[in-house]
Each structure stands twice: as structure tokens, then as C-alpha cells.
Design a protein around this motif. Structure first.
Motif, PDB file in Angstrom:
ATOM      1  N   PRO A 456      -1.720 -10.995   2.616  1.00  0.00           N
ATOM      2  CA  PRO A 456      -1.830  -9.846   1.599  1.00  0.00           C
ATOM      3  C   PRO A 456      -2.104 -10.649   0.159  1.00  0.00           C
ATOM      4  CG  PRO A 456       0.163  -9.468   2.981  1.00  0.00           C
ATOM      5  CD  PRO A 456      -0.556 -10.743   3.367  1.00  0.00           C
ATOM      6  N   THR A 457      -3.157  -9.878  -0.462  1.00  0.00           N
ATOM      7  CA  THR A 457      -3.410 -10.269  -1.788  1.00  0.00           C
ATOM      8  C   THR A 457      -3.133  -9.101  -2.680  1.00  0.00           C
ATOM      9  OG1 THR A 457      -5.739  -9.190  -1.776  1.00  0.00           O
ATOM     10  CG2 THR A 457      -5.334 -11.631  -1.059  1.00  0.00           C
ATOM     11  N   TYR A 458      -3.284  -9.283  -4.197  1.00  0.00           N
ATOM     12  CA  TYR A 458      -2.945  -8.480  -5.033  1.00  0.00           C
ATOM     13  C   TYR A 458      -3.997  -7.278  -4.931  1.00  0.00           C
ATOM     14  CZ  TYR A 458       0.204 -11.799  -7.113  1.00  0.00           C
ATOM     15  OH  TYR A 458       1.229 -12.718  -7.380  1.00  0.00           O
ATOM     16  N   ASN A 459      -5.270  -7.590  -4.762  1.00  0.00           N
ATOM     17  CA  ASN A 459      -6.349  -6.494  -4.744  1.00  0.00           C
ATOM     18  C   ASN A 459      -6.045  -5.713  -3.707  1.00  0.00           C
ATOM     19  OD1 ASN A 459      -8.874  -6.205  -3.064  1.00  0.00           O
ATOM     20  ND2 ASN A 459      -9.443  -5.716  -5.197  1.00  0.00           N
ATOM     21  N   MET A 460      -5.953  -6.299  -2.281  1.00  0.00           N
ATOM     22  CA  MET A 460      -5.570  -5.678  -1.041  1.00  0.00           C
ATOM     23  C   MET A 460      -4.317  -4.529  -1.203  1.00  0.00           C
ATOM     24  SD  MET A 460      -4.611  -7.066   2.665  1.00  0.00           S
ATOM     25  CE  MET A 460      -5.714  -8.456   2.531  1.00  0.00           C
ATOM     26  N   ALA A 461      -3.327  -5.189  -1.931  1.00  0.00           N
ATOM     27  CA  ALA A 461      -1.998  -4.327  -2.055  1.00  0.00           C
ATOM     28  C   ALA A 461      -2.231  -3.071  -2.868  1.00  0.00           C
ATOM     29  CB  ALA A 461      -1.132  -5.055  -2.805  1.00  0.00           C
ATOM     30  N   LYS A 706      12.410 -14.469   9.817  1.00  0.00           N
ATOM     31  CA  LYS A 706      11.207 -14.297   8.865  1.00  0.00           C
ATOM     32  C   LYS A 706      10.135 -13.652   9.689  1.00  0.00           C
ATOM     33  CE  LYS A 706      12.508 -17.577   5.159  1.00  0.00           C
ATOM     34  NZ  LYS A 706      12.239 -18.653   4.545  1.00  0.00           N
ATOM     35  N   ARG A 707       9.946 -14.365  11.111  1.00  0.00           N
ATOM     36  CA  ARG A 707       8.424 -14.007  11.732  1.00  0.00           C
ATOM     37  C   ARG A 707       8.431 -12.562  12.062  1.00  0.00           C
ATOM     38  NH1 ARG A 707       5.264 -18.578  13.319  1.00  0.00           N
ATOM     39  NH2 ARG A 707       6.456 -20.493  12.414  1.00  0.00           N
ATOM     40  N   THR A 708       9.346 -12.044  12.050  1.00  0.00           N
ATOM     41  CA  THR A 708       9.380 -10.369  12.505  1.00  0.00           C
ATOM     42  C   THR A 708       8.702  -9.540  11.339  1.00  0.00           C
ATOM     43  OG1 THR A 708      11.403 -10.318  11.851  1.00  0.00           O
ATOM     44  CG2 THR A 708      10.943 -10.544  14.079  1.00  0.00           C
ATOM     45  N   ASN A 709       8.795 -10.119  10.000  1.00  0.00           N
ATOM     46  CA  ASN A 709       8.326  -9.410   8.989  1.00  0.00           C
ATOM     47  C   ASN A 709       7.854 -10.202   7.772  1.00  0.00           C
ATOM     48  OD1 ASN A 709      10.337 -10.526   7.891  1.00  0.00           O
ATOM     49  ND2 ASN A 709      11.314  -8.501   7.284  1.00  0.00           N
ATOM     50  N   THR A 710       7.108 -11.208   8.365  1.00  0.00           N
ATOM     51  CA  THR A 710       6.490 -12.179   7.442  1.00  0.00           C
ATOM     52  C   THR A 710       5.555 -11.496   6.323  1.00  0.00           C
ATOM     53  OG1 THR A 710       6.745 -13.884   8.952  1.00  0.00           O
ATOM     54  CG2 THR A 710       5.306 -14.414   6.984  1.00  0.00           C
ATOM     55  N   ILE A 711       4.632 -10.762   7.069  1.00  0.00           N
ATOM     56  CA  ILE A 711       3.453 -10.003   6.126  1.00  0.00           C
ATOM     57  C   ILE A 711       4.072  -9.090   5.270  1.00  0.00           C
ATOM     58  CG2 ILE A 711       1.140  -8.979   6.349  1.00  0.00           C
ATOM     59  CD1 ILE A 711       1.066 -11.909   7.332  1.00  0.00           C
ATOM     60  N   ALA A 712       4.909  -8.277   5.626  1.00  0.00           N
ATOM     61  CA  ALA A 712       5.640  -7.044   5.140  1.00  0.00           C
ATOM     62  C   ALA A 712       6.288  -7.579   4.036  1.00  0.00           C
ATOM     63  CB  ALA A 712       6.196  -6.203   6.137  1.00  0.00           C
ATOM     64  N   THR A 713       7.084  -8.725   4.226  1.00  0.00           N
ATOM     65  CA  THR A 713       7.876  -9.350   3.000  1.00  0.00           C
ATOM     66  C   THR A 713       6.964  -9.847   1.881  1.00  0.00           C
ATOM     67  OG1 THR A 713       9.680 -10.194   4.714  1.00  0.00           O
ATOM     68  CG2 THR A 713       9.441 -11.148   2.737  1.00  0.00           C
ATOM     69  N   ARG A 714       5.861 -10.658   2.256  1.00  0.00           N
ATOM     70  CA  ARG A 714       5.020 -11.052   1.245  1.00  0.00           C
ATOM     71  C   ARG A 714       4.268  -9.664   0.666  1.00  0.00           C
ATOM     72  NH1 ARG A 714       1.689 -14.782  -1.142  1.00  0.00           N
ATOM     73  NH2 ARG A 714      -0.246 -14.160  -1.307  1.00  0.00           N
ATOM     74  N   PHE A 715       3.785  -8.698   1.130  1.00  0.00           N
ATOM     75  CA  PHE A 715       3.538  -7.419   0.586  1.00  0.00           C
ATOM     76  C   PHE A 715       4.521  -6.783  -0.253  1.00  0.00           C
ATOM     77  CE2 PHE A 715       3.166  -2.698   1.039  1.00  0.00           C
ATOM     78  CZ  PHE A 715       2.021  -2.417   0.352  1.00  0.00           C
ATOM     79  N   ASP A 716       5.872  -6.927   0.232  1.00  0.00           N
ATOM     80  CA  ASP A 716       6.812  -6.346  -0.846  1.00  0.00           C
ATOM     81  C   ASP A 716       6.864  -6.983  -2.027  1.00  0.00           C
ATOM     82  OD1 ASP A 716       7.591  -4.334   0.976  1.00  0.00           O
ATOM     83  OD2 ASP A 716       9.082  -5.389   1.930  1.00  0.00           O
ATOM     84  N   ARG A 717       6.819  -8.320  -1.961  1.00  0.00           N
ATOM     85  CA  ARG A 717       6.911  -9.254  -3.343  1.00  0.00           C
ATOM     86  C   ARG A 717       5.972  -8.980  -4.070  1.00  0.00           C
ATOM     87  NH1 ARG A 717       8.952 -14.693   0.165  1.00  0.00           N
ATOM     88  NH2 ARG A 717      11.150 -13.868   0.552  1.00  0.00           N
ATOM     89  N   ILE A 718       4.517  -8.931  -3.613  1.00  0.00           N
ATOM     90  CA  ILE A 718       3.403  -8.679  -4.346  1.00  0.00           C
ATOM     91  C   ILE A 718       3.449  -7.301  -5.114  1.00  0.00           C
ATOM     92  CG2 ILE A 718       0.979  -8.076  -3.971  1.00  0.00           C
ATOM     93  CD1 ILE A 718       0.735 -10.245  -2.045  1.00  0.00           C
ATOM     94  N   CYS A 719       4.031  -6.356  -4.207  1.00  0.00           N
ATOM     95  CA  CYS A 719       4.261  -4.757  -5.078  1.00  0.00           C
ATOM     96  C   CYS A 719       5.203  -5.218  -6.043  1.00  0.00           C
ATOM     97  CB  CYS A 719       4.678  -3.904  -3.994  1.00  0.00           C
ATOM     98  SG  CYS A 719       3.490  -3.569  -2.680  1.00  0.00           S
ATOM     99  N   THR A 720       6.204  -5.923  -5.909  1.00  0.00           N
ATOM    100  CA  THR A 720       7.398  -6.070  -7.006  1.00  0.00           C
ATOM    101  C   THR A 720       6.567  -6.711  -8.241  1.00  0.00           C
ATOM    102  OG1 THR A 720       8.964  -6.408  -5.432  1.00  0.00           O
ATOM    103  CG2 THR A 720       9.556  -6.980  -7.413  1.00  0.00           C
ATOM    104  N   VAL A 721       5.804  -7.682  -7.881  1.00  0.00           N
ATOM    105  CA  VAL A 721       5.155  -8.103  -9.142  1.00  0.00           C
ATOM    106  C   VAL A 721       4.066  -7.198  -9.759  1.00  0.00           C
ATOM    107  CG1 VAL A 721       3.279  -9.781  -9.742  1.00  0.00           C
ATOM    108  CG2 VAL A 721       4.895 -10.598  -8.190  1.00  0.00           C
ATOM    109  N   LEU A 722       3.500  -6.451  -9.056  1.00  0.00           N
ATOM    110  CA  LEU A 722       2.494  -5.453  -9.704  1.00  0.00           C
ATOM    111  C   LEU A 722       3.222  -4.523 -10.214  1.00  0.00           C
ATOM    112  CD1 LEU A 722       0.068  -5.087  -6.532  1.00  0.00           C
ATOM    113  CD2 LEU A 722      -0.532  -6.242  -8.807  1.00  0.00           C
ATOM    114  N   GLU A 723       4.380  -4.050  -9.996  1.00  0.00           N
ATOM    115  CA  GLU A 723       5.200  -3.122 -10.698  1.00  0.00           C
ATOM    116  C   GLU A 723       5.830  -3.568 -11.844  1.00  0.00           C
ATOM    117  OE1 GLU A 723       8.753  -0.952  -8.478  1.00  0.00           O
ATOM    118  OE2 GLU A 723       7.800  -1.810  -6.722  1.00  0.00           O
TER     119      GLU A 723
END
Length: 904
Positions: A456-461, A706-723
Motif C-alpha cells: 500500500p502507498t499513501y495515494n492508494m490509501a 505478522k504474515r496473517t495481516n502484513t498488508i493490512a497492518t501497513r495500511f493501518d499505519r499509513i492511514c494513521t500518518v494520513l490522519e
């Protein structure tokens, strides 16, 4: 088969292969399909059937490709078959009949449509994804997964892939996210491929006629050569001496034969054997250009008078829009002369107009040999009778590595033209220390695994949250192929944990001590070691961070002291080297010995303190002796004026709490009953091994979790930065106006670009200045690109670039706090060139001053144009939009404008 297929198949003048028939049957039955087949096997028939069905049923079909050249080629093919009224083309640069029932487009265009919920998607029944294995591409691969996940369920997906060894895994993922998707595989090449090795002027079969055993004659030659190498080694001969001996013996025609073929000799042999046209792969742009020069110097001519006339026409047509001055700057005469002899290079550094001419001439059979880098293997349809591999080693950006079986398969897959050749040929040239068995291994293994590059990227999010909401976006990302592959790997991690646990138990059994609990004693030792190591790392990290921060603040003319190391002493900063991205700043300095050295952070063990400053002339050229002499005189004079007492920078101390804890543990260790055991160190070795295995297991378990939610975890962190920065509303439930701005920016440093727009950083820049500063967000220097220090073109751009780097650092700190990898460094290596071009300077001057090839210059300029367009869209009405559009107009001229014409 259904009536639609019968009508479709009747349009071909040859019988379709079984796998093509099978794929079309699945499509007609309403299923999606993954078709994986060798290069040139005709898998696009499945995509063309989807086009046929869409027109027959009154539905739309989008035909996507990874690159504009492929889109253009497919557009013309479909127009020829179905007419201009029924076919459109959308590539970002080109928009032709975009509402047609059949539209050919790049994958990025379709991704953007999905995010924008474009009305053009109404009535879409089929999407063909040609070259879908591109989703492994590190830079652009995520787009394919975004499209596959984001398409409406009603759309039938036809995925066309090169042969991959994990097609079943990829197909299983497609079925999971798209519903019914059939997998159709074909390993059969339509034109058989024969493997050879060229030794000197002779071509040997790689395998014996009897099967897949290596030709014993090649094995014998390898043994003979190794004997000569051993003899040379005993005599102490160096490489240059051996090469001279080889050359002299070749001239005399006696003693040791020369086994390594010359390039001109190799082509002459292929011509004599009827094995042209050939693609001759050399894993270096400079090597490709040098090879063309060698053939020109040899006087080799591979074309007839009629072919030369046709080649002259092709070349003239493709450069018709370029001025005589531009053609002179581009070395057109040399290019055209080589082309008319049937010889050309093909690589990313070639001007698009030249490259298009080569491709057309080669497809028409007029060019007989193309020297190419491996990027051609992933490009447009350019099959040959023969593929030549000069070496089986390539430089991957960090080191010289052997090519993989998958790469060998991709490269040699170009050999054999369907409908023209009865067989294709792959020829590997003999090199020193050649191992025929290694080549046989490459040729025998068809391993080309598809690995997801999705992240995931910021733009994608912001685009996903804006189109489907945060929760749905998170669910969609968990459906990515990257996540699918990660989950599948958990089984392997579990096996590794089980093995480690068993081995650790065996080690603990060998560490048993009759004096007491040795596991407890070993843990005390380990804890002391961990605390001491952590403390040392913390001191080192603090010092490195301080040094890096100080280096980032350096300016030309700063006088600093290097406290120790090879370059200890006072130095003058000539250029702060901020354009060197990945390894940190690399300042170019002048020493008190008048030497110019490029330092790294390891050369400066403590934060440098500026003791004085002098002016470095703006046009200082480190290659000019007079410039160096004058600057050194000013430096020496300045040293007599400033305080030359080096500022002390003491070493960090262990913090008091850690020191006290270590002292307590050491006391506890010495008091432990096992401390006095005579076999203590023997027990300790087994205990340390057991502890290491247990640490490895803990790491593996954490990875498994971590493998069970690697992508979603990164997405959550990206969303927190964007917030935190105001791009998403609190809770991340909706996109703010700033988020809609970010949604229009697709570069790698998308968030930095958006923050710069919001800060008004670009507002006061002229169009050329905007082009220069914007280029630093996208440009990445290749090794050897910059032979002179990179710099910004004027004071305004220096100020803007400094502010941009401040934004980048602030974003990086936020990313660090949220456990995200920091974006790559802005790179100023293209700023002067694009500034000069946007200012109207002649092509010859721009290329000379930039050290860039024409192809690289055009490619990067087009990327700056793309980003300027994104900035205009994101900024909305106002001065920045107008400046961005002016910059685009200024950059789209000459060879750059001609590149867009070539696409059209």
C-alpha cells in the motif's frame, strides 16, 4: 464449442492450438481465465476472443498492457481488424475514441478509472490483462493487483502471462478474488528451441542427440581450458599477460587456441549458418553501443541494396520531426549508417524515435542483428530466429550475479518466429572458465516464479478510502496476491520452528551441569551481552544520527574538521553531495593537500562543526586544474583567519541505569554455582547454541503472526500518518480536501509532493524552476550517470529544494514513529538538465552538460511532464496550475515532443 467461437475461429487462416481453444471455451462459458504460455505461443488469441465477444454482445472490453508501446501496437492490430470506430486508445499521453466499445489502455489508466468511479466503466464486460506477470515489477507491479481487486464482480478477467512456475498458485488467488477463473497452461513452444554454445568460430549443440546430457565435446574443451588456466597460474601470469599470449597465439595459429568468440566473428558465423536475424543480449548499454561500433569498424554489411533503401526510408520517417541540429547532437548519421548495414542497438538509453525505427526494421526482417539489454525481453513483440547470450552474468545494481533460470527462459524465449521459422536457436558464447553443465542447468529448468510486489502507498490509501471506505479498503487489501503468498508461507515458518525446537532441546541436554541450573546461568550471561551490545549500538546510532543531521546542513564553502580516519584534518566543502540518496550525503571536499575527495558518513565519525566559510565559485569545475588551484589558494588563506581549534565531540557514555543493571547482573553471575564449574565453557557453547535457536524460533513465530495481516497492518499505519497530517478525517473514515489533492499524485514520494503543494513551496517558482524542483521527487541516478557534482540550477531552486528536503525529513520522522520505511531521498541529479531544457536551451548543450543519454533524457523529461500534470490537477485553479501547465508546454518540444508523436 459455441457458435461465437466458431465465427471467431473462422477469421484465422490457421487452426488454433488446443490450449487456445480451451481458453476461449472458458471465456464463452462466462468464466475468467488465466492463460500462461511461452513467448510467441499466441496466448493473445484468448484476449482477442474477449474483444470479439464484447462487440457481438454489445458489451465493452478493455485491453490493458504494461507499456505504451504495447498499447499502440495492439491498438493498430485491433483497428485493422474491427475498424477505427470500434476501437479506442488511452495511454495517459494519448486519448483516441475513449468511449468506444473496445479500448486499449495502459494498466495505470484503468486503475485511475476505478478509483475515480468513471462512467466509462459502465457496460464493461471484459478486461484483458496482457503480460500480467508484470505484477512482479518492483516499481509498477502493484497497479495490476489494484485493478484485479477493484474491478466489479460482473467483469470477466482474461489474464495473459508468460510461462511461470507457480501459475497454479496465481490462478488460485485469482479464483479467490474474482470468482470463477480457469487456469489454462501450455508448455509447448510453437517453434522448437535448440540450445547451442559457440566456441571460437564453431557452434556446438549444448546437448547430445540422445537426450539431455551435456555434449561431451564441450566438457572436454572446458577441461582443456582449465588445464591452461592452472598452468598460467603456476607461472604467475596475470590476466593482461594471459590475454596477450592468447592474442599472439591466435595470430600464429598454433599452441593454445582462442575459445572466446569475437563479436564480429560471431555474427559472421551466424550469417553463414543462416541463423540471422538475431537478438544479441549484452547486459550493458555501453556494451551494446560498443558492439555496434565494432561491427561498423569491421566493415560487416548484412543487407542488400533494396533493404538499405527501405531502411533509409524507415529511419528518415521516424526522425522527420527533428531538426538538423538535434540530429547532429544525437549522432543520427552513425545510427543511420549502422541501421542500413543491418545492425542496431536497443536499450533504454536510446532515443525513442531511434528505438521505434529499430523495432519496425527488425520486425520487417531488414535489421539482421540487434544488440540489446535484457529490457527488450519484456518489451514489445520482436522475435528473432536466434538469440545470443554473450555472458551469463549481469550487474544487478549492487554486484555481478549469475542470471537465473527464469531470466534465461525469458531471454531465449524470443528465438523462433511463428509462421516464419521452423525452429529457433539459443546460442551462448564461450567465456573464460566456461561451465557447460551450468548452462545446461539454466536451459533445462523452466522456473520463473511470480512474486507479488504489492504494498500500500499513501495515494492508494486515500483513493481506496475515498471510493469504498476504510473498512472495505482494508478488506480489499487483505485479498492481495502479496497477502495470499504471505499466508501460504506460514506453513514453512511453522516447520522451521519445529526443527529449531528439537535441536534446541538436544543442545540443552548437552549443557546440563551437576553444579546447578546452567540454563539460568546462560540466561544471565546472555542478558549481560544484550545490554552491553544495545548500549554500544545506542551510542553509535546517536552519534551517526547527529553526524547525518550535521552533514545534511552543510553548504558549499563550509570549512570543517574531520577528527580521524583517512581524511583527518581540515577540509573545504565544495559540494555537500545531497543528491546521493540511499547512502546519505557524500560531500565533495578539498583537503589541505589540495586533493578533492568524496567522503561518506563512515569517513566522518563525529558531527562536523563549521569553523568558517568561503565562497565557492558557482561554475567551479573540479576537473580544471586552474579552478582547483584558485580555490585551494582561497582555502589556505581562509584557514589562517579562522579558529582552527577542533571542537571536541566526546563519546557517549553508558546511561547510569544500564550501567547499574550490568553491575548487578555481573555480581549475580559470579555468585551462581555454575560459575565455578571446570566444564563451564563447554556447557556454555551448547547453551549459547540452544539460546540462539530459541531466538530464531521467536523471530519466526513473530513473522508467522505478522504474515496473517502484513498488508493490512501497513495500511493501518499509513492511514494513521494520513490522519496526523490531515489527509483523512479523524478515525480515517473519510477523505479530506487535502486527501483529494493527494489522490491525484502518483509518484513514489507522493506524500512529500502533496505536503510541498500545501506548504506553497512551489508557488513562487518559474516554470523551468518548477520543473527542476519537481524532478527531484522522481529522478533516480543510475550508477555512472553523474560524472560531475549535481547541483540545483539557481538560488531560487536551491531554497525550494532545501525546503523540500525539510518536508521530506519531517515526513520521514513521522514514518519512523509509525514503523514505516522512509521514502527514498530526493535526487537533484536531473534538475539542471530539465531546467535548461524548459528554459529553451538546445538539445546538444543539455545532453553535453548532463552526461545523460538521449533516451534517458527524454524518458525522465516525460516523467517530469507527468508529475507536472499531476501537480496541476492536484493544485486546482491558481498560479501553481498555470505554472505547471506552462512547464509542460516548455518541456514538450523537440525530441520530447517527437517521443509523444512516436506513441501516437
Amino acid at each position: 464449442m459455441g457458435p461465437s467461437f466458431a465465427a471467431f475461429a473462422a477469421g484465422y487462416d490457421f487452426a488454433l492450438d488446443d490450449y487456445q481453444v480451451e481458453a476461449c471455451a472458458h471465456i464463452e462459458a462466462g468464466s475468467g481465465v488465466l492463460v500462461a504460455a511461452p513467448t510467441g505461443a499466441g496466448k493473445t488469441v484468448a484476449g482477442e476472443f474477449a474483444v470479439f465477444l464484447a462487440l457481438q454482445r454489445g458489451r465493452k472490453c478493455f485491453y490493458t498492457t504494461p507499456i505504451k508501446a504495447l498499447s499502440n501496437q495492439k491498438y493498430h492490430d485491433l483497428v485493422e481488424r474491427y475498424g477505427e470506430a470500434n476501437v479506442g486508445l488511452l495511454t495517459g499521453d494519448t486519448s483516441l475514441n475513449g468511449e468506444a466499445p473496445v479500448v486499449v489502455m495502459t494498466t495505470e489508466v484503468l486503475r485511475n478509472m476505478i478509483y475515480a468511479r468513471s462512467r466509462t466503466l459502465d457496460g464493461l464486460g471484459f478486461v484483458v490483462m496482457d503480460e500480467v506477470h508484470y505484477l512482479a515489477d518492483r516499481f509498477r507491479g502493484a497497479v495490476w493487483e489494484e485493478v484485479i481487486i477493484g474491478l466489479a464482480e460482473s467483469v470477466q478477467l482474461i489474464a495473459l502471462s508468460a510461462t511461470v512456475s507457480n501459475a497454479e498458485e496465481f490462478g488460485a488467488w485469482l479464483a479467490e478474488v474474482r470468482g470463477a477463473v480457469a487456469i489454462v497452461l501450455s508448455e509447448r513452444r510453437p517453434v522448437p528451441l535448440f540450445q547451442h554454445v559457440m566456441v571460437g568460430r564453431r557452434i556446438y549443440d549444448l546437448f547430445e542427440d540422445s537426450g539431455r546430457e551435456v555434449n561431451p565435446e564441450l566438457t572436454r574443451l572446458a577441461k582443456e581450458e582449465s588445464k591452461y588456466v592452472r598452468d598460467d597460474s603456476r607461472r604467475g601470469r596475470g590476466r593482461r599477460q594471459r590475454d596477450r599470449i592468447d592474442a599472439n597465439q591466435a595470430k600464429r595459429g598454433n599452441d593454445r587456441p582462442t575459445l572466446v568468440p569475437r563479436r564480429d566473428g560471431a555474427i559472421e558465423k551466424l550469417a553463414a549458418e543462416g541463423l540471422l536475424p538475431a537478438i544479441y543480449f549484452i547486459f550493458s548499454r555501453a556494451g551494446c553501443d560498443a558492439a555496434v561500433g565494432q561491427l561498423m569498424n569491421s566493415g560487416l554489411r548484412l543487407t542488400t541494396p533494396a533493404e538499405r533503401d527501405a531502411l533509409d526510408d524507415i529511419a528518415a520517417r521516424h526522425v522527420a520531426s527533428l531538426s538538423d541540429d538535434d540530429l547532429e547532437a544525437l549522432g543520427y548519421r552513425s545510427f543511420a549508417e549502422a541501421l542500413r548495414r543491418g545492425v542496431a542497438a536497443h536499450h533504454a538509453g536510446l532515443l525513442p524515435a531511434f528505438k521505434e525505427a529499430v523495432e519496425e526494421a527488425f520486425v520487417r526482417g531488414l535489421v539482421k542483428v540487434v544488440f540489446a539489454t535484457e529490457t527488450l525481453a519484456l518489451g514489445i513483440n520482436m522475435p528473432a530466429r536466434t538469440v545470443v547470450l554473450e555472458k551469463l552474468v549481469k550487474f544487478n545494481g549492487d554486484a555481478h550475479v549469475d542470471i537465473t533460470p527464469g531470466e534465461y527462459t525469458q531471454l531465449t524465449g524470443r528465438a523462433g518466429r511463428r509462421g516464419i521459422d521452423v525452429e529457433g536457436h539459443a546460442v551462448v558464447l564461450w567465456q573464460r572458465n566456461f561451465d557447460p553443465r551450468m548452462v545446461a542447468g539454466l536451459a533445462s529448468r523452466r522456473t520463473y516464479p511470480l512474486r507479488s510486489s504489492f504494498s500500500p502507498t499513501y495515494n492508494m490509501a486515500v483513493n481506496l478510502v475515498g471510493s469504498v471506505g476504510r473498512e472495505r479498503a482494508r478488506t480489499l487489501l487483505e485479498q492481495s496476491f502479496a497477502q495470499f503468498q504471505s499466508d501460504a508461507s506460514v506453513v514453512g515458518l511453522a516447520r522451521a520452528v519445529a526443527r529449531n525446537t528439537e535441536r534446541a532441546a538436544e543442545s540443552w541436554a548437552k549443557a546440563v551441569c551437576d553444579r546447578g541450573d546452567f540454563a539460568e546461568y546462560a540466561e544471565l550471561r546472555a542478558e549481560i551481552g544484550r545490554l552491553e551490545a544495545a548500549s554500544a549500538r545506542a551510542r553509535k546510532d546517536d552519534r551517526r544520527a547527529e553526524t547525518l543531521s550535521a552533514l545534511l546542513e552543510l553548504r558549499p564553502g563550509d570549512i570543517i574538521n574531520v577528527p580521524s580516519g583517512r581524511y583527518a584534518g581540515w577540509v573545504l566543502v565544495v559540494d555537500p553531495g545531497l543528491g546521493n540518496t540511499r547512502e546519505g550525503p557524500k560531500p565533495l571536499v578539498m583537503t589541505t593537500e589540495r586533493q578533492l575527495k568524496k567522503l561518506t558518513i563512515t569517513d566522518i565519525p563525529a558531527p562536523p562543526v563549521v569553523a568558517g566559510r568561503l565562497r565557492v565559485p558557482k561554475h567551479f569545475d573540479p576537473r580544471q586544474a586552474a579552478d582547483r588551484r584558485n580555490l585551494f589558494a582561497a582555502f589556505s588563506s581562509k584557514l589562517r583567519e579562522v579558529d582552527l581549534t577542533p571542537t571536541a565531540s566526546g563519546r557517549g557514555e553508558v546511561d547510569a541505569d544500564t550501567a547499574a543493571r550490568i553491575a548487578d547482573l555481573r555480581h549475580e553471575l559470579k555468585s551462581h554455582p555454575c560459575h565455578g564449574c571446570p566444564d563451564r565453557e563447554e556447557h556454555a557453547r551448547w547453551a549459547e547454541q540452544a539460546l540462539r535457536l530459541e531466538r530464531d524460533s521467536a523471530t519466526l513465530r513473530a513473522a508467522s503472526e505478522k504474515r496473517t495481516n502484513t498488508i493490512a497492518t501497513r495500511f493501518d499505519r499509513i492511514c494513521t500518518v494520513l490522519e496526523a497530517l490531515g489527509y483523512l478525517e479523524e478515525g480515517g473514515r473519510a477523505v479530506t480536501p487535502a486527501g483529494r489533492l493527494l489522490a491525484r499524485i502518483y509518484c513514489e514520494l507522493d506524500l512529500v509532493a502533496a505536503e510541498c503543494i500545501r506548504a506553497g513551496l512551489f508557488d513562487e517558482l518559474t516554470a523551468p524552476e518548477l520543473a527542476a524542483v519537481a524532478s527531484t521527487l522522481i529522478y533516480e541516478s543510475r550508477g555512472g550517470d553523474q560524472r560531475r557534482p549535481a547541483r540545483m540550477p539557481n538560488r531560487s531552486t536551491e531554497i525550494a529544494q532545501s525546503a523540500l528536503r525539510t518536508v521530506w525529513r519531517e515526513v520521514g520522522l513521522l514514518e519512523r514513529d509509525h514503523k514505516l520505511d522512509k521514502g527514498r531521498d530526493p535526487d537533484i541529479g536531473f534538475a539542471e538538465a530539465v531546467f535548461a531544457w524548459a528554459s529553451g536551451e538546445p538539445l546538444a548543450d543539455v545532453l553535453y552538460s548532463s552526461d545523460l543519454t538521449a533516451g534517458d533524457f527524454v524518458r525522465w523529461t516525460r516523467q517530469v511532464i507527468d508529475l507536472a500534470g499531476q501537480l496541476a490537477d492536484a493544485a486546482g485553479p491558481g498560479p501553481l496550475r498555470e505554472t505547471s501547465r506552462e512547464a509542460i508546454v516548455r518541456m514538450r518540444r523537440g525530441v520530447v515532443a517527437a517521443a509523444y508523436d512516436e506513441d501516437d
